[in-house]
Design an enzyme around this catalytic site. Structure first.
Site, PDB file in Angstrom:
ATOM      1  N   LYS A  76       0.831  -1.198   0.000  1.00 29.61           N
ATOM      2  CA  LYS A  76       0.000   0.000   0.000  1.00 29.61           C
ATOM      3  C   LYS A  76       0.873   1.258   0.000  1.00 29.61           C
ATOM      4  O   LYS A  76       1.896   1.310   0.691  1.00 29.61           O
ATOM      5  CB  LYS A  76      -0.905  -0.047   1.233  1.00 29.61           C
ATOM      6  N   SER A 151      -9.449   1.995   2.473  1.00 25.73           N
ATOM      7  CA  SER A 151      -8.443   2.723   1.741  1.00 25.73           C
ATOM      8  C   SER A 151      -7.397   1.832   1.061  1.00 25.73           C
ATOM      9  O   SER A 151      -6.578   2.325   0.284  1.00 25.73           O
ATOM     10  CB  SER A 151      -7.722   3.697   2.693  1.00 25.73           C
ATOM     11  N   SER A 175     -10.571  -0.561   6.289  1.00 28.89           N
ATOM     12  CA  SER A 175      -9.756  -0.309   5.100  1.00 28.89           C
ATOM     13  C   SER A 175      -9.029  -1.519   4.544  1.00 28.89           C
ATOM     14  O   SER A 175      -8.521  -1.467   3.431  1.00 28.89           O
ATOM     15  CB  SER A 175      -8.743   0.800   5.399  1.00 28.89           C
TER      16      SER A 175
END
Length: 439
Positions: A76, A151, A175
């Site tokens: 990420k 996210s 997320s």
């Protein structure tokens, strides 16, 4: 089809392939397909090929250690990787280049992983879809008109597109769990504090992690999910003794009418409960031990916004005072204790992680966004109660696919277990997936 991480490492170790060949194949998949998906937004292919060659040289010298030996993967964007930008989608931080790897990235590299680059996020990691002015929009590979979640949306999209077998993300409001659910993957939100998050900080900051936030693994395969959790955990987490599906004690958590949940998700949870019952498991649909979820949600929301903004509240809102913050921490401890009492009687709780499957792209601010649940509009912000079920009391939760909705999209739910019982959550999720998906 992308091999699992463990299968790739085993093939590399056995000499059936090489780290370089696996990295080149993953890079080719990304270069061929990611123009339409936009998942891998920071690409580090040249250095990745150097890493892969170094792994192959190590193997040639007789060193075949490392659970992720030669496995290509992405991480990420919010994790620091030395030499790469970490901007969290903020244009004003687009020029920030990390000087050292996050702890999690260091552990992955030590285990032999080859880091190809970084995957997309929403601004500030503060949305359940993935779009920002620096890198643009990420689309769900299963249906590009739908969001991949957020996210960790770029992470989930990279997995669902088959670029790589494993990823790492972070979770404060679903997320990890929501992108995994929207993309039909495995995702695990660990017990708070079980994985060290150093190097996963707001751009140009360092220090302690964000309240409520955890880092954790996403994968296409549950064996890989467990392997990453084991690799990244700061200390060994308890593992349950092997059990058949009929040996678990399960509580199905009904959240309607307080939170709107589409019928196909509720029906899939009920069908999962019946499948566990048919296998011989103890399954309840209500319990006097369930904490006061309305109060828990209210406390969670009061803690979440200051945590997300590091106290820089939206205009017109005041951050909590120190006394208020201590009160929230006290409430968190009280609810953790209440859930602990419940888990004396159950191994796991199965609950929705979001009230819909992957929904159409919508750039309306989250606080003003409406979801359509079975034809009825409902505030998207009210859905935050669902990820908060596990987040506020700091519990582990595994996102697992248990079905398919009428639009052909995956139905994912969360399996919540007691504090530090992360592998129990994964084990019950495995059983649910096996019972409902046949594998």
């Amino acid at each position: 089809m992308t091999r699992t991480a463990l299968a790739s490492a085993a093939a590399i170790r056995a000499g059936e392939t090489s780290a370089l060949a696996e990295a080149e194949a993953a890079i080719a998949r990304i270069e061929r397909d990611d123009g339409a998906i936009n998942a891998v937004v920071v690409r580090d292919f040249a250095r990745a090929l150097e890493q892969a060659r170094a792994v192959d040289a190590r193997i040639a010298a007789g060193d075949t250690g490392g659970v992720l030996l030669g496995v290509p993967m992405t991480v990420k964007e919010s994790f620091d990787v030395a030499g790469l930008p970490t901007c969290w989608g903020y244009p004003e931080h687009a020029d920030f280049i990390a000087s050292e790897d996050a702890v999690a990235v260091r552990r992955l590299k030590r285990a032999g992983a080859v880091i190809l680059g970084k995957t997309n996020v929403p601004v500030a990691l503060a949305d359940l879809q993935t779009n920002n002015p620096v890198y643009g929009r990420t689309r769900n590979p299963l249906n590009p008109e739908r969001v991949p979640g957020g996210s960790s949306g770029g992470a989930a999209a990279a997995l669902a597109a088959g670029y790589v077998p494993v990823e790492i993300g972070s979770d404060i409001g679903g997320s990890i769990r929501i992108p995994a659910a929207f993309c039909g993957l495995w995702g695990h939100k660990p017990t708070y504090g079980a994985l060290l998050s150093t190097g996963h900080n707001f751009p140009r900051t360092s220090g302690s992690g964000v309240a409520l936030n955890v880092i954790g693994p996403l994968a296409r395969d549950p064996d890989d999910l467990e392997a990453l959790l084991d690799l990244l955990a700061d200390a060994p987490l308890a593992r349950p003794a092997p059990r058949a599906p009929g040996e678990w004690r399960v509580l199905l958590l009904e959240v309607r009418p307080h939170v709107a949940v589409q019928a196909s998700i509720a029906d899939a949870i009920e069908a999962t409960g019946r499948a566990f019952e048919a296998a011989g498991a103890k399954v309840d649909r209500t319990s006097d031990l369930i904490p006061d979820l309305a109060t828990q949600t209210a406390l969670y929301m009061r803690m979440l916004l200051p945590a997300l903004t590091r106290g820089k509240m939206p205009e017109g809102m005041q951050p909590p005072s120190l006394i208020d913050w201590f009160g929230l921490i006290d409430g968190q401890t009280q609810f953790r204790t209440a859930w602990n009492r419940l888990f004396e009687h159950y191994d796991a709780v199965i609950a929705p992680i979001w009230g819909t499957t992957a929904y159409p792209h919508d750039d309306t601010p989250l606080g003003q966004r409406l979801l359509i649940v079975d034809g009825e509009p409902t505030p998207a912000g009210a859905q935050m109660a669902l990820p908060g079920l596990a987040t506020f009391p700091m519990l582990p939760a595994t996102s697992v696919r248990i079905g398919t909705d009428p639009d052909g999209l995956p139905i994912g739910v969360q399996v919540i277990a007691d504090y530090n019982r992360d592998f129990t959550a994964i084990a019950v999720a495995r059983a649910a997936h096996q019972l409902m998906m046949g594998k």
